[in-house]
Design a protein around this motif. Structure first.
Motif, PDB file in Angstrom:
ATOM      1  N   LEU A   1       0.830  -1.216   0.000  1.00  0.00           N
ATOM      2  CA  LEU A   1       0.000   0.000   0.000  1.00  0.00           C
ATOM      3  C   LEU A   1       0.862   1.263   0.000  1.00  0.00           C
ATOM      4  O   LEU A   1       0.522   2.258  -0.635  1.00  0.00           O
ATOM      5  CB  LEU A   1      -0.961  -0.013   1.196  1.00  0.00           C
ATOM      6  CG  LEU A   1      -2.062  -1.077   1.090  1.00  0.00           C
ATOM      7  CD1 LEU A   1      -2.893  -1.126   2.358  1.00  0.00           C
ATOM      8  CD2 LEU A   1      -2.972  -0.815  -0.109  1.00  0.00           C
TER       9      LEU A   1
ATOM     10  N   GLU B   1       1.851   2.004  -3.313  1.00  0.00           N
ATOM     11  CA  GLU B   1       0.734   2.540  -4.109  1.00  0.00           C
ATOM     12  C   GLU B   1       0.429   3.981  -3.724  1.00  0.00           C
ATOM     13  O   GLU B   1      -0.549   4.557  -4.188  1.00  0.00           O
ATOM     14  CB  GLU B   1      -0.525   1.683  -3.888  1.00  0.00           C
ATOM     15  CG  GLU B   1      -0.401   0.256  -4.383  1.00  0.00           C
ATOM     16  CD  GLU B   1      -0.333   0.162  -5.905  1.00  0.00           C
ATOM     17  OE1 GLU B   1      -0.951   1.015  -6.572  1.00  0.00           O
ATOM     18  OE2 GLU B   1       0.356  -0.750  -6.402  1.00  0.00           O
TER      19      GLU B   1
ATOM     20  N   TYR C   1      -0.132   5.157  -0.490  1.00  0.00           N
ATOM     21  CA  TYR C   1      -0.868   5.339   0.767  1.00  0.00           C
ATOM     22  C   TYR C   1       0.118   5.584   1.911  1.00  0.00           C
ATOM     23  O   TYR C   1       1.295   5.239   1.813  1.00  0.00           O
ATOM     24  CB  TYR C   1      -1.690   4.084   1.101  1.00  0.00           C
ATOM     25  CG  TYR C   1      -2.879   3.879   0.188  1.00  0.00           C
ATOM     26  CD1 TYR C   1      -4.135   4.363   0.541  1.00  0.00           C
ATOM     27  CD2 TYR C   1      -2.746   3.196  -1.017  1.00  0.00           C
ATOM     28  CE1 TYR C   1      -5.233   4.172  -0.292  1.00  0.00           C
ATOM     29  CE2 TYR C   1      -3.835   3.001  -1.856  1.00  0.00           C
ATOM     30  CZ  TYR C   1      -5.071   3.492  -1.488  1.00  0.00           C
ATOM     31  OH  TYR C   1      -6.150   3.306  -2.310  1.00  0.00           O
ATOM     32  N   THR C   2      -0.380   6.176   3.001  1.00  0.00           N
ATOM     33  CA  THR C   2       0.421   6.266   4.224  1.00  0.00           C
ATOM     34  C   THR C   2      -0.372   5.593   5.339  1.00  0.00           C
ATOM     35  O   THR C   2      -1.586   5.422   5.221  1.00  0.00           O
ATOM     36  CB  THR C   2       0.700   7.733   4.627  1.00  0.00           C
ATOM     37  OG1 THR C   2      -0.547   8.432   4.642  1.00  0.00           O
ATOM     38  CG2 THR C   2       1.672   8.410   3.687  1.00  0.00           C
TER      39      THR C   2
ATOM     40  N   THR D   1      -2.222   5.087   8.939  1.00  0.00           N
ATOM     41  CA  THR D   1      -2.894   5.870   9.981  1.00  0.00           C
ATOM     42  C   THR D   1      -3.441   4.918  11.037  1.00  0.00           C
ATOM     43  O   THR D   1      -3.804   3.783  10.725  1.00  0.00           O
ATOM     44  CB  THR D   1      -4.044   6.728   9.411  1.00  0.00           C
ATOM     45  OG1 THR D   1      -4.721   7.361  10.499  1.00  0.00           O
ATOM     46  CG2 THR D   1      -5.057   5.914   8.618  1.00  0.00           C
TER      47      THR D   1
ATOM     48  N   ALA E   1      -8.917   6.883   7.270  1.00  0.00           N
ATOM     49  CA  ALA E   1      -8.386   5.966   6.249  1.00  0.00           C
ATOM     50  C   ALA E   1      -9.154   6.036   4.933  1.00  0.00           C
ATOM     51  O   ALA E   1     -10.356   6.305   4.910  1.00  0.00           O
ATOM     52  CB  ALA E   1      -8.438   4.538   6.787  1.00  0.00           C
ATOM     53  N   ASP E   2      -8.430   5.799   3.826  1.00  0.00           N
ATOM     54  CA  ASP E   2      -9.064   5.637   2.515  1.00  0.00           C
ATOM     55  C   ASP E   2      -9.244   4.155   2.206  1.00  0.00           C
ATOM     56  O   ASP E   2     -10.050   3.772   1.378  1.00  0.00           O
ATOM     57  CB  ASP E   2      -8.191   6.266   1.414  1.00  0.00           C
ATOM     58  CG  ASP E   2      -8.091   7.770   1.603  1.00  0.00           C
ATOM     59  OD1 ASP E   2      -9.131   8.379   1.919  1.00  0.00           O
ATOM     60  OD2 ASP E   2      -6.985   8.319   1.478  1.00  0.00           O
ATOM     61  N   ILE E   3      -8.420   3.354   2.858  1.00  0.00           N
ATOM     62  CA  ILE E   3      -8.584   1.899   2.717  1.00  0.00           C
ATOM     63  C   ILE E   3      -8.295   1.255   4.076  1.00  0.00           C
ATOM     64  O   ILE E   3      -7.365   1.659   4.773  1.00  0.00           O
ATOM     65  CB  ILE E   3      -7.672   1.326   1.600  1.00  0.00           C
ATOM     66  CG1 ILE E   3      -7.864  -0.190   1.498  1.00  0.00           C
ATOM     67  CG2 ILE E   3      -6.201   1.629   1.816  1.00  0.00           C
ATOM     68  CD1 ILE E   3      -7.331  -0.778   0.195  1.00  0.00           C
TER      69      ILE E   3
END
Ligand code: SF4
Length: 437
Positions: free
Chosen positions: A13, A16, A18-19, A21, A27-29
């Protein structure tokens, strides 16, 4: 094993864009890496997953993935019962997470022949980015799956049959870890003793032992049936292989071991434990125990207690038998009532506490080589690290850099940790005392 899988998924991730959290609402995922070994873990996952329903309502673009063993077992059923879930994939398919999140709609990948978007690539484990939590100690998978089919265990169904990674690929990964400053590697597999390649597990240990920069080598888990003379020799002879082995006994009753389909008797286990203790003085042996397996009698339980006394394990992981759907033990008769399982577990833990303290007390006054991990979280102002036998030591001293090795004099032993003084520091103190006189 699962924690290392989480590191791999975090690495993918991150790659891709993402960071990480800690706050689900940011979160986005959200990826759930599930474990189905015990019912309790499954219940916890279900309640956490339930909470994501409202999150998804507030943030419709939020992506939710369920990975790991529960995903493998329940596949599409997870999405059916939890429509907020977008992706479901088992341990054999985690390397496709990057492709998955670029796919529109839901994806379910739960087998060697995944059902999903055909554009998903095959990626080998060695290509995977890994976000390692530690900068000193690293987990390295050397094999996947298990062929043993212990009657209580879901692993062969969720992680598939045994597959060993080529020795060259493992060597290369560890060489890179050494260049990046890692000092300790733990080789991971459900049954590392049955690792298969042209050089075998002993050969692999010998190769890794020669890698410059790596100071310590550990491995989990060893199956008692497959523990070989060669492995005992490796622990004894190879300087970087630590004097610690996790050797799951599960029960001290040969009748129960047969019901568990463990492939060894209590006597077989004791012969191997005895050999380890005699050949490798000071070796730490830890184990797993299951209490209340179907049909376990008071006598079987007493046999397990006697086994704890006979081996004097340095530590144990003990659990109540948990019936897992799809396993042979789940349909066995003569289930032990939960209250009896709890009582037996309490007795086992109480006895082991006594043994662990006794073993740790024997280290008072000894000098131990400690690999420094950093500042102690529990003992303010102290440094923490581990002995070669995997015992936690909190100590005062001058060396504070994680990754350094200190010779620590053990001054006090407790059940879960040791207290020490860096021998360098001790010399300073003695020297100052002399000056003072
Ligand atoms: S050896 Fe037995 S307990 Fe361990 S993973 Fe394999 S089947 Fe499960």
């Amino acid at each position: 094993m699962n924690m290392h899988d989480s590191e791999k998924m975090a690495g993918i991730l991150l790659n891709e864009g993402y960071t990480l959290t800690d706050a689900p609402q940011d979160a986005d995922i959200i990826v759930f890496n599930t474990c189905s070994i015990r019912q309790k873990a499954e219940q916890k996952f279900r309640s956490e997953l339930g909470r994501t329903k409202s999150l998804k309502k507030e943030k419709p673009f939020l992506r939710i993935a369920v990975a790991g063993c529960i995903a493998q077992q329940q596949g599409r059923g997870i999405i059916k019962n939890n429509p907020q879930v977008d992706y479901v994939f088992g341990p054999q398919n985690l390397q496709k997470l990057g492709d998955m999140i670029r796919t529109d709609g839901s994806v379910v990948l739960t087998g060697d022949n995944p059902v999903g978007d055909s554009a998903l690539r095959e990626i080998s484990d060695s290509d995977l980015p890994v976000l390692r939590k530690d900068a000193i100690r690293a987990w390295v998978s050397i094999m996947y799956g298990c062929n043993n089919f212990c009657s209580y265990c879901v692993v062969p169904y969720t992680r598939g049959r045994e597959k060993s990674r080529p020795a060259g690929s493992i060597y290369e990964e560890i060489r890179k870890l050494a260049s990046a400053g890692f000092k300790e590697v733990t080789l991971l597999g459900q049954n590392v003793n049955s690792y298969k390649s042209e050089i075998g597990f002993g050969g692999l240990l010998r190769q890794i032992d020669a890698i410059e920069g790596i100071e310590r080598i550990r491995f989990v888990t060893s199956h008692p049936r497959d523990l070989s003379e060669d492995l005992i020799e490796c622990i004894k002879e190879l300087p970087k292989v630590c004097e610690h082995i996790h050797l799951p006994l599960q029960s001290g009753s040969s009748r129960i071991l047969k019901g568990m389909n463990r492939g060894y008797t209590y006597e077989d286990y004791m012969r191997k434990a005895d050999k380890l203790i005699k050949k490798i003085p000071g070796i730490a042996i830890t184990t797993d125990i299951i209490t209340g397996f179907p049909s376990e009698t008071v006598d079987d339980h007493v046999s397990t207690m006697m086994a704890l006394r006979a081996v004097e394990f340095d530590g144990i992981f003990a659990f109540k038998f948990s019936s897992r759907p799809g396993t042979k033990a789940a349909v066995m008769d003569e289930k032990v009532p939960d209250s009896v399982k709890s009582q037996r577990l309490a007795e086992i833990l109480e006895l082991q506490d006594e043994i662990t303290l006794k073993k740790n007390k024997a280290l008072e006054g000894t000098m131990q080589e400690v690999l420094i991990e950093g500042a102690s979280k529990t003992d303010k102002g102290k440094i923490t690290g581990r002995t070669r036998t995997n015992k936690i030591v909190n100590f005062s001293g001058n060396k504070v850099s994680p990754g350094q090795i200190a010779d620590v004099s053990i001054v006090k032993a407790m059940r879960h940790s040791l207290v020490g003084i860096d021998s360098q520091r001790e010399e300073d103190i003695i020297f100052k005392d002399k000056d003072f006189r």
